[in-house]
Write an enzyme that holds these catalytic residues in place. Structure first.
Site, PDB file in Angstrom:
ATOM      1  N   PRO A   1       0.769  -1.242   0.000  1.00  0.00           N
ATOM      2  CG  PRO A   1      -0.821  -1.541   1.677  1.00  0.00           C
ATOM      3  CD  PRO A   1       0.448  -2.114   1.132  1.00  0.00           C
TER       4      PRO A   1
ATOM      5  CE  LYS B   1      -1.371   3.663 -10.641  1.00  0.00           C
ATOM      6  NZ  LYS B   1      -2.683   3.490 -11.259  1.00  0.00           N
TER       7      LYS B   1
HETATM    8  P1  NAD Z   1      -4.467  -3.855  -0.552  1.00  0.00           P
HETATM    9  O1  NAD Z   1      -4.514  -3.064   0.703  1.00  0.00           O
HETATM   10  O2  NAD Z   1      -5.677  -4.539  -1.056  1.00  0.00           O
HETATM   11  O3  NAD Z   1      -3.312  -4.979  -0.428  1.00  0.00           O
HETATM   12  C1  NAD Z   1      -2.086  -4.768   0.203  1.00  0.00           C
HETATM   13  C2  NAD Z   1      -1.583  -6.105   0.740  1.00  0.00           C
HETATM   14  O4  NAD Z   1      -0.338  -5.881   1.396  1.00  0.00           O
HETATM   15  C3  NAD Z   1      -2.522  -6.733   1.779  1.00  0.00           C
HETATM   16  O5  NAD Z   1      -2.760  -8.085   1.455  1.00  0.00           O
HETATM   17  C4  NAD Z   1      -1.761  -6.572   3.082  1.00  0.00           C
HETATM   18  O6  NAD Z   1      -2.047  -7.601   4.021  1.00  0.00           O
HETATM   19  C5  NAD Z   1      -0.327  -6.648   2.600  1.00  0.00           C
HETATM   20  N1  NAD Z   1       0.631  -6.072   3.535  1.00  0.00           N
HETATM   21  C6  NAD Z   1       0.508  -4.922   4.248  1.00  0.00           C
HETATM   22  N2  NAD Z   1       1.597  -4.744   5.010  1.00  0.00           N
HETATM   23  C7  NAD Z   1       2.434  -5.779   4.759  1.00  0.00           C
HETATM   24  C8  NAD Z   1       3.716  -6.162   5.249  1.00  0.00           C
HETATM   25  N3  NAD Z   1       4.372  -5.418   6.169  1.00  0.00           N
HETATM   26  N4  NAD Z   1       4.258  -7.306   4.794  1.00  0.00           N
HETATM   27  C9  NAD Z   1       3.608  -8.065   3.886  1.00  0.00           C
HETATM   28  N5  NAD Z   1       2.396  -7.766   3.390  1.00  0.00           N
HETATM   29  C10 NAD Z   1       1.817  -6.634   3.829  1.00  0.00           C
HETATM   30  O7  NAD Z   1      -3.882  -2.857  -1.644  1.00  0.00           O
HETATM   31  P2  NAD Z   1      -4.050  -2.976  -3.240  1.00  0.00           P
HETATM   32  O8  NAD Z   1      -5.346  -2.342  -3.617  1.00  0.00           O
HETATM   33  O9  NAD Z   1      -3.709  -4.354  -3.667  1.00  0.00           O
HETATM   34  O10 NAD Z   1      -2.914  -1.947  -3.709  1.00  0.00           O
HETATM   35  C11 NAD Z   1      -1.530  -2.296  -3.680  1.00  0.00           C
HETATM   36  C12 NAD Z   1      -0.748  -1.218  -4.424  1.00  0.00           C
HETATM   37  O11 NAD Z   1      -1.225  -1.147  -5.777  1.00  0.00           O
HETATM   38  C13 NAD Z   1      -0.926   0.189  -3.850  1.00  0.00           C
HETATM   39  O12 NAD Z   1       0.303   0.877  -3.956  1.00  0.00           O
HETATM   40  C14 NAD Z   1      -1.992   0.819  -4.746  1.00  0.00           C
HETATM   41  O13 NAD Z   1      -1.906   2.226  -4.765  1.00  0.00           O
HETATM   42  C15 NAD Z   1      -1.654   0.191  -6.076  1.00  0.00           C
HETATM   43  N6  NAD Z   1      -2.767   0.086  -7.035  1.00  0.00           N
HETATM   44  C16 NAD Z   1      -3.996  -0.350  -6.638  1.00  0.00           C
HETATM   45  C17 NAD Z   1      -5.020  -0.462  -7.571  1.00  0.00           C
HETATM   46  C18 NAD Z   1      -6.391  -0.964  -7.172  1.00  0.00           C
HETATM   47  O14 NAD Z   1      -7.327  -0.860  -7.983  1.00  0.00           O
HETATM   48  N7  NAD Z   1      -6.598  -1.513  -6.005  1.00  0.00           N
HETATM   49  C19 NAD Z   1      -4.799  -0.123  -8.923  1.00  0.00           C
HETATM   50  C20 NAD Z   1      -3.522   0.296  -9.327  1.00  0.00           C
HETATM   51  C21 NAD Z   1      -2.509   0.385  -8.364  1.00  0.00           C
END
Ligand code: NAD
Length: 318
Positions: free
Chosen positions: A71, A178
């Site tokens: 995140p 991005k």
């Molecule tokens: P999310 O919150 O759904 O997933 C993040 C994952 O990271 C979770 O499974 C969490 O448990 C894990 N995590 C957190 N801390 C951790 C740690 N210390 N060690 C290991 N795992 C850990 O987030 P997301 O929506 O999958 O987004 C991830 C990235 O992608 C972000 O940077 C976001 O801005 C980017 N992004 C998201 C989207 C979207 O539509 N969701 C689209 C493009 C880009």
């Protein structure tokens, strides 16, 4: 070139995006070693043959390429350089590809942290939403050398649409592209919500207003496609939490500050997003700022379904 039959991919962060990306890598033949703070997020992958690692260091020690999808830059910093972090387990000449939406500060620090290891550190953030991650159709913006890009092409094609995997420049360029995509998309959202609220409050039927705007020089991809998720389906896209949208807007403004470009408009958009986050909660969808305007005029912005005039592509594009 890392090939599907032999390369082992380490993947950290199995959330909305990472869960789909890993399933596609697995489907494309890559061996996986995975980690997340929530072990349950790996259940399907482990059942299909992936290996679990208890720490990021263990992921790095047993894989050819480590991918992160986390995140925030702060968490990324911890996962890369904290105790049992990626770089403490990384082999010499190892590869780390960060696909999160982030900024170069963490990867730059990582480069000095691991100087003697000569690690290849590449930024490759994505667009295409959780649906794109699930369907393997992500757009990927890669900041790296040409050689690094070519070496990783196969891996990227395991998660994204080959026509949309772009080498956008040297390290850091992927993050910048991005952030600019998101900044512009969020600006479109706020501008569109404002205009629709004014028009409806002034007595124009929403369907007529949208149809007129789409046919006009003021048309946009957002108006023609993406906003329909709300107008037709009451879907504010919880697959991308507003908390993360606010994080992205903050990073974008930090980037503007670091290159000395004043950004009055982006700053207002960020404030509107933060207002929506505080009003509707961290987990509300990224399109929830539209709700602020709906609340303001005391009416939901909903069309009688008019997909014939606007097309079928209702999914979001960031
Ligand atoms: P999310 O919150 O759904 O997933 C993040 C994952 O990271 C979770 O499974 C969490 O448990 C894990 N995590 C957190 N801390 C951790 C740690 N210390 N060690 C290991 N795992 C850990 O987030 P997301 O929506 O999958 O987004 C991830 C990235 O992608 C972000 O940077 C976001 O801005 C980017 N992004 C998201 C989207 C979207 O539509 N969701 C689209 C493009 C880009």
């Amino acid at each position: 070139m890392f090939d599907n039959q032999n390369a082992v991919i380490g993947f950290i962060g199995l959330g909305n995006m990472g869960s789909g990306m890993t399933k596609n890598l697995q489907k494309n033949g890559f061996k996986l070693i995975v980690h997340d703070v929530r072990k349950e997020a790996a259940a399907d992958l482990l059942a299909a043959g992936a290996v679990w690692a208890d720490t990021p260091a263990e992921v790095a020690a047993h894989s050819d390429v480590v991918i992160t999808m986390l995140p925030t830059p702060k968490l990324l910093d911890f996962v890369a350089m904290g105790p049992d972090g990626i770089l403490t387990g990384m082999k010499k000449d190892g590869w780390w590809v960060d696909m999160s939406t982030s900024v170069p500060e963490v990867t730059e620090r990582a480069r000095s942290f691991s100087e003697e290891l000569q690690v290849h550190i590449v930024d490759a953030p994505v667009a295409g939403m959780s649906a794109g991650a699930r369907n393997g159709t992500l757009q990927i913006f890669v900041g790296s050398t040409e050689e690094e890009f070519l070496a990783l092409k196969n891996v990227f094609e395991g998660m994204g649409d080959p026509k949309k995997i772009l080498h956008v420049g040297k390290a850091g360029a992927g993050y910048a592209v991005k952030l600019m995509i998101n900044q512009l998309w969020f600006s479109h959202l706020v501008a569109t919500a404002e205009v629709l609220a004014i028009g409806v409050k002034a007595g124009v039927e929403l369907d007529v207003l949208v149809k007129s705007l789409v046919a006009s020089p003021a048309n946009s991809n957002f108006l023609e496609h993406d906003v329909l998720s709300v107008l037709n389906h009451s879907d504010y896209d919880e697959g991308f939490a507003i908390d993360l949208a606010c994080k992205d807007l903050g990073l974008s403004i930090d980037l503007a500050r670091s290159v000395s470009v004043p950004v009055e408009l982006s700053a207002v958009v960020e404030q509107i997003y933060r207002r929506a986050k505080s009003q509707y909660g961290d987990k509300a969808g990224e399109m929830t700022p539209i709700k602020l305007y709906e609340d303001l005029i005391g009416q939901d912005l909903r069309m009688a379904i008019h997909e014939d005039i606007i097309g079928q592509d209702l999914r979001l594009a960031i």
